[in-house]
Scaffold this active site. Structure first.
Site, short mmCIF file in Angstrom:
data_model
loop_
_atom_site.label_atom_id
_atom_site.label_comp_id
_atom_site.label_asym_id
_atom_site.label_seq_id
_atom_site.Cartn_x
_atom_site.Cartn_y
_atom_site.Cartn_z
CB SER A 178 -8.29 3.91 2.77
OG SER A 178 -7.34 3.39 3.58
CE LYS B 282 -3.90 1.98 2.50
NZ LYS B 282 -4.78 1.93 3.84
CB SER C 77 -8.61 1.18 5.44
OG SER C 77 -9.42 2.52 5.67
#
Lengths: 95, 490
Positions: free
Chosen positions: B156, B76, B180
């Site tokens: 997210s 990420k 998330s």
């Protein structure tokens, strides 16, 4: 409670985010929507409750007070938008 | 080759029937073919990935392989990676090259992982749809039956989840501040775990809300998540909130079963208007666990309905403080100004997107003079009550089972009318972050439109092992084998 435009402008200034008049109006509506959701907390009886600040609810560890890193000026400055030798550079702040 | 799970790929690499170079090259090829459509990656590091794969093959040849040796994964773009662009999904970090490596990614590198690139995300991890990324929306690899309109992957960690679902990585690092990891895992039909607060070091992870942020993996199976978390986790003196607790053998826990476990059903999670499909799947999940020998117990978490409100005070308050560092002086974007204040205001106006600005402003407001007690202090007290609810429930049960999200993946542009509608996505996940507990999402079924739905297992602090045990039983019982339409090898 509901925020007026002047308060929105004040918060933007405190946040160091420039917003123009049309953004102020939109932001005012959005922030008031969020605050209305948040207001539900006023229903909760919190008498005598100790606030919980951390996510761990545990004692934080301490480490020995010794230098473990340093002397890396070039690495630290490697992402600087503007520099002057080993310093960050910004617009003049003192006349 | 794309059918192999992380665990199976690991076995093949160790048996030398497959090389890391072959595997990595295949994944890079799949990314080149599919990423233009899915946009799961912001940065792809072809050369570095192949070099790591070659190094991994050399290690594998000696028979000394680590837990992740040769496994290609996505990172990420919130984890700082030394020498590799790290944007946090924001314009303000559009040119940021960290001179250091986050502890979590350093742990994965120590164990031999191969990084394919940096996964897209909502800006500063603030969002539930990946629509707030400055690098474009991520497209969910799943589509509704007979309807090709693009859906969101959740957020997210939407790029991480989409990359794993579309088979553009064997696993991915992710982070979870209010849901998330779990919500995008559910939206993309994969597994994800947010471990206990303190299990993974936050050092080198771009901060959103420091008392809530926690790193974890997303992968195709419960076992794969267990392997990856074992590598990511561990005490780190550089993070004062990192827990000095031994990392157990998570993968071994997957085989424990649930015989004799008591599974709680929080009645407050049965929201008015909860979709009948999601309710039915929840009941099915409970039946699976009962059939496998668990006892189902009703429990009450009375402050559940205040979780979102407390979260949307605490998280923005911490964000407003954490994001004060983006001032255009030391790193990141700088916009010109005649004096320093103008420079700050112009830089932050240009560098931050709308959702980030909203959250900074809410946070600034609730912390401002005269409002601190009414908002922030009250939210911290409600947070204590939420934790107390869970603590009392865990006196009677070993884990809780709930839906992960109140809906399946929605279309790009839906739920965008006002911020609060989007925030409701996290209603089932936020309380877990507020209490610092671990939560696992497992794909358990499809809705009527053919989209995946997830179930969430919540556990006691530092008892991820029970989550893996329960998750593995749900996974076996669900037999979830449906694949998304957009994927490598299809």
């Amino acid at each position: 409670m509901s925020l007026d435009a002047a308060t929105v402008r004040r918060i933007a200034r405190l946040s160091r985010i420039r917003i123009d008049d049309s953004q102020t109006l939109q932001m005012q509506a959005e922030l008031n929507g969020i605050l209305a959701m948040i207001e539900t907390l006023s229903e909760v009886d919190v008498t005598g409750v100790q606030p919980l600040a951390g996510g761990a609810d545990m004692a934080l560890s301490l480490r020995p007070d010794v230098v473990t890193d340093g002397g890396q000026a070039e690495a630290v400055l490697s992402n600087a938008p503007d520099r002057d030798g080993p310093f960050y550079a910004v617009p003049k702040v003192v006349e | 080759m794309f059918d192999l799970t992380l665990s199976q790929a690991r076995d093949a690499l160790r048996a030398r029937t497959l090389s890391s170079r072959e595997l990595t090259a295949a994944y890079l090829g799949a990314i080149d073919a599919l990423n233009p459509e899915i946009n799961a990656y912001i940065t792809v590091t072809h050369d570095a990935a192949l070099a790591s794969a070659d190094a991994a093959d050399a290690v594998l040849a000696t028979g000394e392989a680590g837990p992740m040796t040769g496994i290609p994964i996505a990172v990420k773009d919130l984890f700082c990676t030394k020498g590799v662009l790290t944007t946090a999904g924001s314009r303000i970090l559009g040119n940021f090259i960290p001179p250091y490596e986050s502890t979590v990614t350093a742990n994965l590198l120590r164990d031999g992982a191969v990084f394919l690139g940096k996964a897209n995300l909502d800006e500063f991890a603030m969002g539930s749809s990946n629509m707030t990324s400055a690098y474009g929306a991520v497209v969910n690899p799943w589509t509704r039956r007979g309807d090709n309109r693009p859906l969101v992957p959740g957020g997210s960690s939407g790029g991480s989840a989409a990359a794993v679902a579309a088979r553009l990585a064997l696993g991915a690092t992710a982070t979870d501040t209010g849901g998330s990891i779990r919500q995008p895992a559910a939206f993309c039909g994969i597994t994800g775990i947010k471990p206990t607060y303190g299990r993974c070091s936050r050092w080198g992870v771009v901060a959103f809300a420091s008392s809530l942020d926690q790193a974890g993996p997303v992968a195709r199976t419960v076992q794969d998540c267990a392997i990856m978390l074992g590598s990511m986790a561990g005490f780190d003196p550089k993070d004062g909130t990192s827990a000095d607790i031994a990392v157990p053998d998570f993968a071994a826990a997957c085989a424990r079963g649930v015989k004799g476990l008591r599974i709680g059903v929080p009645r407050e999670y049965r929201l008015d208007g909860l979709s009948p499909e999601i309710d039915a799947l929840w009941q099915q999940g409970l039946a699976w666990l009962r059939d496998a020998g668990a006892t189902i117990v009703d429990v009450s978490l009375p402050h559940t309905k205040y979780g979102l409100a407390a979260y949307y005070i605490v998280a923005p308050a911490e964000a407003s403080s954490n994001l004060a560092r983006y001032d255009g002086v030391r790193f990141g974007l700088r916009a010109d100004g005649h004096d320093l204040t103008e420079l700050y205001e112009a830089t932050r106006a240009e560098g931050f997107g709308a959702e980030v600005k909203r959250r900074i402003m809410i946070g600034t407001y609730v912390l401002s003079a005269g409002y601190y007690d009414a908002y922030y202090l009250r939210a911290q007290k409600v947070r204590a009550l939420i934790l107390r609810d869970f603590t009392e429930a865990f006196e009677h049960v070993d884990a809780l089972l709930t839906p992960t999200a109140p809906s399946a993946a929605f279309g790009q542009g839906e739920k965008m009318d006002d911020p609060v509608t989007m925030y409701l996505n996290d209603v089932f996940t936020v309380p877990v972050n507020m209490a610092g507990l671990p939560g696992l999402s497992v794909p358990a079924g499809l809705d009527a439109q053919g989209l995946p739905l997830g179930l969430q297992v919540i556990g006691r602090k530092f008892d991820e092992e029970t989550l893996f045990a329960v998750g593995a039983v749900l996974e076996r019982s669900a037999g979830f084998t449906t694949l998304p339409t957009k994927r490598a090898g299809a």
